[in-house]
Each structure stands twice: as structure tokens, then as C-alpha cells.
Design a protein around this motif. Structure first.
Motif, PDB file in Angstrom:
ATOM      1  N   ALA A   2      49.477  19.273  42.653  1.00  0.00           N
ATOM      2  CA  ALA A   2      50.679  20.331  42.778  1.00  0.00           C
ATOM      3  C   ALA A   2      50.241  21.599  43.280  1.00  0.00           C
ATOM      4  CB  ALA A   2      50.862  20.352  41.328  1.00  0.00           C
ATOM      5  N   ALA A   3      49.022  21.945  43.192  1.00  0.00           N
ATOM      6  CA  ALA A   3      48.507  23.299  43.650  1.00  0.00           C
ATOM      7  C   ALA A   3      47.047  23.336  44.123  1.00  0.00           C
ATOM      8  CB  ALA A   3      48.610  24.660  42.469  1.00  0.00           C
ATOM      9  N   PRO A   4      46.870  22.944  45.167  1.00  0.00           N
ATOM     10  CA  PRO A   4      45.579  22.674  45.874  1.00  0.00           C
ATOM     11  C   PRO A   4      44.781  23.875  45.878  1.00  0.00           C
ATOM     12  CG  PRO A   4      46.987  22.131  47.364  1.00  0.00           C
ATOM     13  CD  PRO A   4      47.747  22.293  46.282  1.00  0.00           C
ATOM     14  N   ALA A   5      43.740  23.982  45.300  1.00  0.00           N
ATOM     15  CA  ALA A   5      43.031  25.329  45.322  1.00  0.00           C
ATOM     16  C   ALA A   5      42.160  25.427  46.670  1.00  0.00           C
ATOM     17  CB  ALA A   5      41.838  25.374  44.050  1.00  0.00           C
ATOM     18  N   ARG A   6      42.097  26.595  47.321  1.00  0.00           N
ATOM     19  CA  ARG A   6      41.533  26.814  48.662  1.00  0.00           C
ATOM     20  C   ARG A   6      40.243  27.575  48.551  1.00  0.00           C
ATOM     21  NH1 ARG A   6      46.247  28.766  52.644  1.00  0.00           N
ATOM     22  NH2 ARG A   6      45.867  30.969  51.414  1.00  0.00           N
ATOM     23  N   HIS A   7      40.113  28.361  47.359  1.00  0.00           N
ATOM     24  CA  HIS A   7      39.004  29.377  47.522  1.00  0.00           C
ATOM     25  C   HIS A   7      38.907  29.912  46.383  1.00  0.00           C
ATOM     26  CE1 HIS A   7      36.079  32.409  48.940  1.00  0.00           C
ATOM     27  NE2 HIS A   7      36.715  33.331  48.284  1.00  0.00           N
ATOM     28  N   LEU A   8      37.923  30.086  45.603  1.00  0.00           N
ATOM     29  CA  LEU A   8      37.388  30.853  44.401  1.00  0.00           C
ATOM     30  C   LEU A   8      37.373  32.415  44.548  1.00  0.00           C
ATOM     31  CD1 LEU A   8      36.730  30.943  40.982  1.00  0.00           C
ATOM     32  CD2 LEU A   8      34.655  30.797  41.995  1.00  0.00           C
ATOM     33  N   ASN A  80      38.692  33.258  32.563  1.00  0.00           N
ATOM     34  CA  ASN A  80      39.544  33.136  33.739  1.00  0.00           C
ATOM     35  C   ASN A  80      38.988  32.803  35.105  1.00  0.00           C
ATOM     36  OD1 ASN A  80      41.383  34.488  36.314  1.00  0.00           O
ATOM     37  ND2 ASN A  80      42.719  33.570  34.836  1.00  0.00           N
ATOM     38  N   LEU A  81      39.586  31.749  35.852  1.00  0.00           N
ATOM     39  CA  LEU A  81      39.025  31.529  37.338  1.00  0.00           C
ATOM     40  C   LEU A  81      40.408  31.681  38.018  1.00  0.00           C
ATOM     41  CD1 LEU A  81      37.384  28.005  36.682  1.00  0.00           C
ATOM     42  CD2 LEU A  81      36.372  30.305  36.447  1.00  0.00           C
ATOM     43  N   CYS A  82      40.223  32.432  39.101  1.00  0.00           N
ATOM     44  CA  CYS A  82      41.176  33.029  40.013  1.00  0.00           C
ATOM     45  C   CYS A  82      40.960  32.184  41.297  1.00  0.00           C
ATOM     46  CB  CYS A  82      41.273  34.361  40.279  1.00  0.00           C
ATOM     47  SG  CYS A  82      42.564  34.984  41.432  1.00  0.00           S
ATOM     48  N   PHE A  83      41.848  31.325  41.807  1.00  0.00           N
ATOM     49  CA  PHE A  83      41.845  30.544  43.018  1.00  0.00           C
ATOM     50  C   PHE A  83      42.867  30.883  43.947  1.00  0.00           C
ATOM     51  CE2 PHE A  83      40.534  27.241  39.676  1.00  0.00           C
ATOM     52  CZ  PHE A  83      39.163  27.131  40.203  1.00  0.00           C
ATOM     53  N   SER A 129      41.966  30.208  31.434  1.00  0.00           N
ATOM     54  CA  SER A 129      43.257  30.197  32.091  1.00  0.00           C
ATOM     55  C   SER A 129      42.656  30.192  33.500  1.00  0.00           C
ATOM     56  CB  SER A 129      44.134  31.425  31.838  1.00  0.00           C
ATOM     57  OG  SER A 129      43.368  32.491  32.015  1.00  0.00           O
ATOM     58  N   LEU A 130      44.022  29.804  34.439  1.00  0.00           N
ATOM     59  CA  LEU A 130      43.709  30.004  35.647  1.00  0.00           C
ATOM     60  C   LEU A 130      44.654  30.776  36.735  1.00  0.00           C
ATOM     61  CD1 LEU A 130      43.330  25.892  36.261  1.00  0.00           C
ATOM     62  CD2 LEU A 130      41.529  27.551  35.864  1.00  0.00           C
ATOM     63  N   THR A 131      44.253  31.542  37.472  1.00  0.00           N
ATOM     64  CA  THR A 131      45.051  32.572  38.096  1.00  0.00           C
ATOM     65  C   THR A 131      45.219  31.611  39.351  1.00  0.00           C
ATOM     66  OG1 THR A 131      44.483  34.281  36.917  1.00  0.00           O
ATOM     67  CG2 THR A 131      45.446  34.937  39.108  1.00  0.00           C
ATOM     68  N   LEU A 132      46.604  31.697  40.003  1.00  0.00           N
ATOM     69  CA  LEU A 132      46.758  31.148  41.328  1.00  0.00           C
ATOM     70  C   LEU A 132      47.292  32.411  42.078  1.00  0.00           C
ATOM     71  CD1 LEU A 132      48.935  28.364  40.071  1.00  0.00           C
ATOM     72  CD2 LEU A 132      46.681  28.237  40.451  1.00  0.00           C
ATOM     73  N   LEU A 133      46.568  32.658  43.265  1.00  0.00           N
ATOM     74  CA  LEU A 133      46.553  33.899  43.999  1.00  0.00           C
ATOM     75  C   LEU A 133      46.720  33.663  45.384  1.00  0.00           C
ATOM     76  CD1 LEU A 133      46.245  37.242  43.925  1.00  0.00           C
ATOM     77  CD2 LEU A 133      43.588  36.509  44.593  1.00  0.00           C
ATOM     78  N   GLU A 134      47.818  34.588  45.815  1.00  0.00           N
ATOM     79  CA  GLU A 134      48.327  34.488  47.251  1.00  0.00           C
ATOM     80  C   GLU A 134      48.239  35.885  47.795  1.00  0.00           C
ATOM     81  OE1 GLU A 134      52.603  33.951  49.850  1.00  0.00           O
ATOM     82  OE2 GLU A 134      52.578  33.293  47.444  1.00  0.00           O
ATOM     83  N   ARG A 135      47.393  35.954  48.635  1.00  0.00           N
ATOM     84  CA  ARG A 135      47.041  37.384  49.175  1.00  0.00           C
ATOM     85  C   ARG A 135      47.028  37.600  50.698  1.00  0.00           C
ATOM     86  NH1 ARG A 135      40.967  38.678  47.160  1.00  0.00           N
ATOM     87  NH2 ARG A 135      40.043  36.519  47.638  1.00  0.00           N
ATOM     88  N   THR A 136      48.009  36.641  51.442  1.00  0.00           N
ATOM     89  CA  THR A 136      48.104  36.847  52.843  1.00  0.00           C
ATOM     90  C   THR A 136      48.460  38.244  53.371  1.00  0.00           C
ATOM     91  OG1 THR A 136      48.843  34.447  52.479  1.00  0.00           O
ATOM     92  CG2 THR A 136      49.074  35.751  54.923  1.00  0.00           C
TER      93      THR A 136
END
Length: 371
Positions: A2-8, A80-83, A129-136
Motif C-alpha cells: 500500500a505504501a512502499p517505504a523509500r527511506h528512513l 515512532n519510525l518516520c519513512f 507508530s509509523l509516520t509517512l512523510l512526503e517532503r519533495t
């Protein structure tokens, strides 16, 4: 997936006000302040060594800390792990469609350095918990909403996060493995030839009392996400001093037990940490007396007496070696700890070292109980 992690992006801790975790990470392990935010009852300090970033959330604000979730947890812990993901909004919707809880729906934050969007998802691994982050397009040193903190270059003991180990309840690893596969794209990474993903790698203690089941998970090809290791006690062989069971009891359930930090020079890093006052686990005395151990250490290009003096474990063969050293817990509750690891061609985790770690933790737990 559903949400492939690209980077920790970072690992977040929640600690009460006044707990010196941030100072310890700087003083003992060479991390340097990166950025800070103080608002709404929280002090959030990001620290970095190489590509490894820790975010220490200190206090207890009325709302949620930025980029995370207040776990309302009884003990300090890594929660928390932020990906980094391609599209935080789409990832959150996809995970919600799979039945995941999304306690923090997509939020956009902007400052003069750019913008980021994030969502927080609950995991089945206890308080994690997991944080899904987009910072383009963001060009700051950390994240929007934080101000940079000038700092001198650190000693460079740590270059990046090598792996993350979760302490799990017995027999829960297969369920967790499927969750991380379906939700984030992780897949089974065998630790031994022909390993059954449902069974993982079983490592029994030499004493016959206790043992671990380890299941390693690898992120999608091309991503920069550390290996995830699921650790649980072997059914029927737990003891009052079982390290995983102790973590579960003291942490109030499953969670992040330790972070493996990669070091390009473990001898230099270990000497630096110990010299700064860091407390390292002492390996069992018999570890360095094992038949063939001295020859193995010499074959890896190291001095046996030096490794023994600094408590560094070494395993491997055929020109591929793994060196590890473990800290005592960073918290009084005796839960979370750190590992320093250097790989000389080895990609897995040495079974001999796993047994030695097991015995070291058991002996340290016994000393704590006797004190």
C-alpha cells in the motif's frame, strides 16, 4: 504493497521533561543537534550522526508532537519510525483501506524552507507508530516547523542505521511480517539457508534455558530503509530473566528494543563511547575462549586481546565478518538499547554473536535484580 517505504527519515523517542536522553546521545554517542522546535508543551530536538537521525520528543503537550503521535506511554521509549513515501496522502488512504488506524490524517506543514505532508499510522507492534512523510522540494536541514541548530562536526562514529529490532510476543512474528509486507512492502530476508519465513531463525542459548526466534525483513529493492528484525522468545523455554519477556513487561508490550547503528570503525567508536562514559555490555568471559575464536579474529585483521578488552563480538567466515558491541539500556527501566555494528563483507547476523548477546543481557539482568 500500500505504501512502499523509500527511506528512513528518523526514529522518534518520547521521554518526560528533564530526562537527559538528548544530552546522552550527544555526549556518549557523538550525535550532533540538527534542528529544534519548542511549542505546545513539547521540546523536539533532532540529532544526527551521518545519515542516522534521532528525534527526541520531550515533555507532554496538550496536542500531538509535530510529525508524530503522543503515545501516552508509561515509560520512556522509542515510539515512532518516520519513512519517506512518494505521496503521503495516497499512502494514508491505501493503509486505511487495508484496515489500518490513521490517528493523524494527512497534515501539510510549510515554512520559508519549503513544505512537507505527513500522516501517522498505528502499527500492530505495541506502542510503535509509523509516520509517512512526503517532503519533495523541502530544502531545510530537517523538517518544516523546526529551526536549524548550529553545531560543530561530530566524531563520525556512526554513519547510518543498519537495522531495527522489535521485541514481539511469542508466535506473533508471522502476523507482523505479513503486515509489514502488505502495508510497507517489506519481504522476508533469510538469516540461514532454506529458512522458513513462518519459523525464522531459532537461536537457543547454550545454557539450554531460553532462546530467540529472529525473523528479518528487507525493504523494497532500491529503497534506503534498514533491515527490520522481529525478535521473540522461543515458546516453552522462557525463564524469569528472559530478555524479550523482560522488555515486554517493562515496556508494557511490544516495541522497538534496539537500533543497530553502523560504524565504519568499531574499535574507534567503542573506545570513544567508553571514554565518554557510555556503558557497554560485557560479553561472557568464555566467548573469547571458544575453540577457533582467536584464529577467527586474527583472520579478520583484528587483535584478540583488544576486542576482548573493548567487549567487541566477532563472527563470520570465508573472509566475511561481522563485529558488534551493545550498550546497556539508555533508560532506567532497562528497555531500549543501542548496538554498534561493523560489517566486513557479512550481510546477516552471526548466530554466535546472537547467543553471546543473549547471555550478556541475561547476566546483566541478573546483576540488576541482585543490586
Amino acid at each position: 504493497m500500500a505504501a512502499p517505504a523509500r527511506h528512513l527519515c528518523h526514529i522518534a523517542f518520547h521521554v518526560p521533561a528533564g530526562l537527559p536522553l538528548a544530552q546522552d546521545l550527544q555526549r556518549l554517542f557523538g550525535f550532533q543537534p540538527l534542528a529544534v522546535r519548542e511549542a505546545d508543551g513539547w521540546r523536539q530536538l533532532a540529532l544526527r550522526s551521518g545519515d542516522a537521525v534521532f528525534l527526541v520528543n520531550e515533555g507532554a503537550g496538550s496536542g500531538e508532537p509535530l510529525y508524530g503521535l503522543d503515545p501516552h506511554h508509561a515509560v520512556p521509549s522509542a515510539t515512532n519510525l518516520c519513512f519517506d513515501v512518494a505521496d503521503a496522502g495516497a499512502a494514508a488512504r491505501a493503509l486505511a483501506a487495508l484496515g489500518c488506524s490513521v490517528p493523524v490524517p494527512p497534515v501539510s506543514i510549510r515554512d520559508e524552507q519549503g513544505a512537507a505532508t505527513y500522516a501517522v499510522v498505528s502499527s500492530p507492534a505495541g506502542n510503535l507508530s509509523l509516520t509517512l512523510l512526503e517532503r519533495t522540494g523541502f530544502c531545510g536541514p530537517f523538517l518544516p516547523g523546526f529551526r536549524p541548530v548550529p553545531s560543530a562536526p561530530g566524531p563520525g562514529w556512526v554513519s547510518h542505521v543498519d537495522h531495527l529490532t522489535l521485541a514481539c510476543t511469542p508466535s506473533s512474528s508471522p502476523k507482523l511480517m505479513r503486515w509489514f509486507h502488505d502495508c510497507l512492502g517489506f519481504h522476508h530476508l533469510p538469516l540461514s539457508p532454506g529458512e522458513d519465513p513462518e519459523l525464522g531463525l531459532e537461536v537457543a542459548a547454550e545454557s539450554g534455558r531460553g532462546g530467540l526466534r529472529l525473523t528479518a525483513l528487507q525493504a523494497p529493492t532500491g529503497s534506503a530503509v534498514p533491515t527490520l528484525v522481529l525478535a521473540e522468545s522461543l515458546l516453552g523455554v522462557t525463564s524469569p530473566q528472559d530478555q524479550v519477556e523482560q522488555f515486554l513487561a517493562r515496556n508494557g508490550g511490544p516495541g522497538l528494543q534496539h537500533v543497530g547503528l553502523y560504524t565504519p570503525n568499531i574499535m574507534e567508536a567503542t573506545e570513544g563511547v567508553a571514554g565518554a562514559g557510555g556503558q557497554l555490555l560485557t560479553p561472557p568471559e568464555a566467548y573469547y575462549q571458544q575453540p577457533g575464536k582467536e584464529k577467527q579474529i586474527v583472520a579478520a585483521g583484528h587483535e584478540p586481546s583488544l576486542l576482548a578488552r573493548q567487549g567487541v563480538l566477532l563472527d563470520g567466515d570465508r573472509g566475511k565478518f561481522l563485529l558488534q558491541v551493545f550498550t546497556k539500556s539508555l533508560f532506567a527501566e532497562d528497555t531500549f538499547f543501542l548496538e554498534l555494528i561493523q560489517r566486513q563483507g557479512a550481510t546477516g547476523f552471526g548466530q554466535g554473536n546472537i547467543r553471546a548477546l543473549w547471555q550478556s543481557v541475561q547476566e546483566q539482568a541478573a546483576r540488576v535484580q541482585e543490586a
